[in-house]
Design a protein around this motif. Sequence first.
Motif, PDB file in Angstrom:
ATOM      1  N   SER A  27     -12.059  -7.065  19.837  1.00 56.69           N
ATOM      2  CA  SER A  27     -10.654  -7.362  20.134  1.00 56.69           C
ATOM      3  C   SER A  27      -9.831  -7.302  18.857  1.00 56.69           C
ATOM      4  O   SER A  27      -8.735  -6.753  18.838  1.00 56.69           O
ATOM      5  CB  SER A  27     -10.518  -8.757  20.744  1.00 56.69           C
ATOM      6  OG  SER A  27     -11.145  -8.782  21.988  1.00 56.69           O
ATOM      7  N   ASP A  58      -9.439  -3.732  17.673  1.00 58.16           N
ATOM      8  CA  ASP A  58      -8.574  -3.053  18.635  1.00 58.16           C
ATOM      9  C   ASP A  58      -7.111  -3.368  18.315  1.00 58.16           C
ATOM     10  O   ASP A  58      -6.255  -2.479  18.273  1.00 58.16           O
ATOM     11  CB  ASP A  58      -8.943  -3.542  20.046  1.00 58.16           C
ATOM     12  CG  ASP A  58      -8.186  -2.799  21.110  1.00 58.16           C
ATOM     13  OD1 ASP A  58      -7.888  -1.609  20.885  1.00 58.16           O
ATOM     14  OD2 ASP A  58      -7.881  -3.399  22.154  1.00 58.16           O
ATOM     15  N   SER A  65      -5.812  -5.545  28.632  1.00 59.68           N
ATOM     16  CA  SER A  65      -7.246  -5.344  28.438  1.00 59.68           C
ATOM     17  C   SER A  65      -8.033  -5.729  29.679  1.00 59.68           C
ATOM     18  O   SER A  65      -9.207  -6.014  29.627  1.00 59.68           O
ATOM     19  CB  SER A  65      -7.732  -6.146  27.238  1.00 59.68           C
ATOM     20  OG  SER A  65      -7.435  -7.497  27.441  1.00 59.68           O
ATOM     21  N   GLN A 122     -11.823 -12.827  23.089  1.00 62.58           N
ATOM     22  CA  GLN A 122     -10.542 -12.113  23.168  1.00 62.58           C
ATOM     23  C   GLN A 122      -9.401 -12.977  22.643  1.00 62.58           C
ATOM     24  O   GLN A 122      -8.533 -12.499  21.913  1.00 62.58           O
ATOM     25  CB  GLN A 122     -10.262 -11.715  24.614  1.00 62.58           C
ATOM     26  CG  GLN A 122     -11.171 -10.612  25.090  1.00 62.58           C
ATOM     27  CD  GLN A 122     -10.776 -10.103  26.448  1.00 62.58           C
ATOM     28  OE1 GLN A 122      -9.998 -10.728  27.142  1.00 62.58           O
ATOM     29  NE2 GLN A 122     -11.320  -8.973  26.828  1.00 62.58           N
ATOM     30  N   PRO A 155     -11.017   0.944  28.786  1.00 62.37           N
ATOM     31  CA  PRO A 155      -9.909   0.772  27.842  1.00 62.37           C
ATOM     32  C   PRO A 155      -9.415   2.151  27.397  1.00 62.37           C
ATOM     33  O   PRO A 155     -10.202   2.961  26.909  1.00 62.37           O
ATOM     34  CB  PRO A 155     -10.548   0.030  26.676  1.00 62.37           C
ATOM     35  CG  PRO A 155     -11.845  -0.498  27.161  1.00 62.37           C
ATOM     36  CD  PRO A 155     -12.252   0.289  28.328  1.00 62.37           C
TER      37      PRO A 155
END
Lengths: 260, 235
Positions: free
Chosen positions: A8, A11, A69, A90, B85
Amino acid sequence: MLKILKYSFFDLMRSRWSYVYFAFYLLLGIVLLFLNNDLSKAVITLMNVIIVLVPLIGTIFGVMYYYNSKEFTELLLAQPLKRSSIFLGQYLGVAISLSMSLILGLGIPFIAYGLFKSNAIWDFYLLLITGTFLTLIFTALAFNIALTNENKIKGFGYAILLWLFLAIIYDGLFLMSLVLFEDYPLDKLSLIGTMLNPIDLSRTLILLKLDISALLGYTGAVFKKFFGTNFGLIISFVMLVIWVILPVLRIVLKSKKKDF
Amino acid sequence: MVNIENLHKRFNKNIVLSGVDLNITEGGIFAILGPNGSGKTTLIKSILGMVIPNKGTINVLGENIKNSSNYRHKIDYLPQIANFPNNLKVKELIKMIKDLRGDTNEDERLIELFTLHPFLDKKLGNLSGGTKQKVNLVLTFMFDSPLIILDEPTTGLDPISLIRLKDLIQTEKAKGKTILITSHIMSFVEEVSDEIVFLLEGQIYFRGSISELKNKTNQPDFEHAIASILTENNA
């Protein structure tokens, strides 16, 4: 959980918004320092910005990240992972990357200005710590809202309302109740009222540390009278920690019962 | 292998499963069939622990799955619509899943099998539906688990990939694995499955082999047998 946190986090670090957020604080720090030419004044101005903006960004980012997500989450749910580690991972990914943008964005210009040689360093630390707390609190609240609402639009709506309420409306109501009941002793009421709103709590905390009586206002004065500066600081910190723990607990409980 | 007792699930007022009892023995291919909204995906997701049942117990490989996550090491799951994703590259996704579940070398062979090499560096959001489904298949079959669950595996696949998928399913079956499939393509079900489980209005309406179903409904072929169940029950 650490693996999810890692994914996470990276990302988000790759996303444009983290850079925008970082650049904003960088710019804000630079502008304030060179316009003010005074470190402690810059800290006060920053406080006013941070206390309103950090909760807003935390809430919006948290809700947005959760909804965006969703696919990733569903993929993870079918893997041999605990639900609590998926959602906590997350959550921490979002909260930590936002806090990093804040700390680095403000830290760099202040260090460049010569913070380490100044007396304002502790005030500045406190500002960053409170900013981090507010990020943790409001991202957790945002995750709570998103977990409870399947509908994106509703989720966003509630998130904005929550921010609006705690950042603006709450103060108004609080002030009105103080005016309305001015004939009664209001010490306890105003203490409790401040504790129940993390934004007010952070403001009081910073002002107590800065020791600026003029800006303390009624609540701050009560705080100071009641607890003294140091004890007041500790109590405010404890309350902020509680404000983090409660929503995080609810994330864990709520995610255990949810269907995907 | 999988043992389900008295499973109930409703979403708000919508009752999806009402008292499903199902015992799936080890080895073989089981097809879960039923009209739209009969609870096939809910049943599968309950086995996976993604949907929490209101009532009932589920045992997978002798272990009650309630509040457990480790048993999913023994399940390979192919989700219905390949929702990945979007900003991740195919290569990164495969690496990530390997990181989460444990290392495997099967992915190389599967990428070769579905000719996915040209797409490895592309982002998942830019792939076509069929290619996404192939990635989905690679992710599912690259681990060697005793239970495989496939939710609509044929969606979007071209004829060559479909043949490869069928081969793949047969190889896994030959290894003695248990495979659960849901599909609306009756010819596919007829070709691959050993036994069918027919869900209707949240309960198991029929369970047995395809020939038993044909006898029961007095229909010459499988597709009509299914259709006759549906018309009889106004589903």
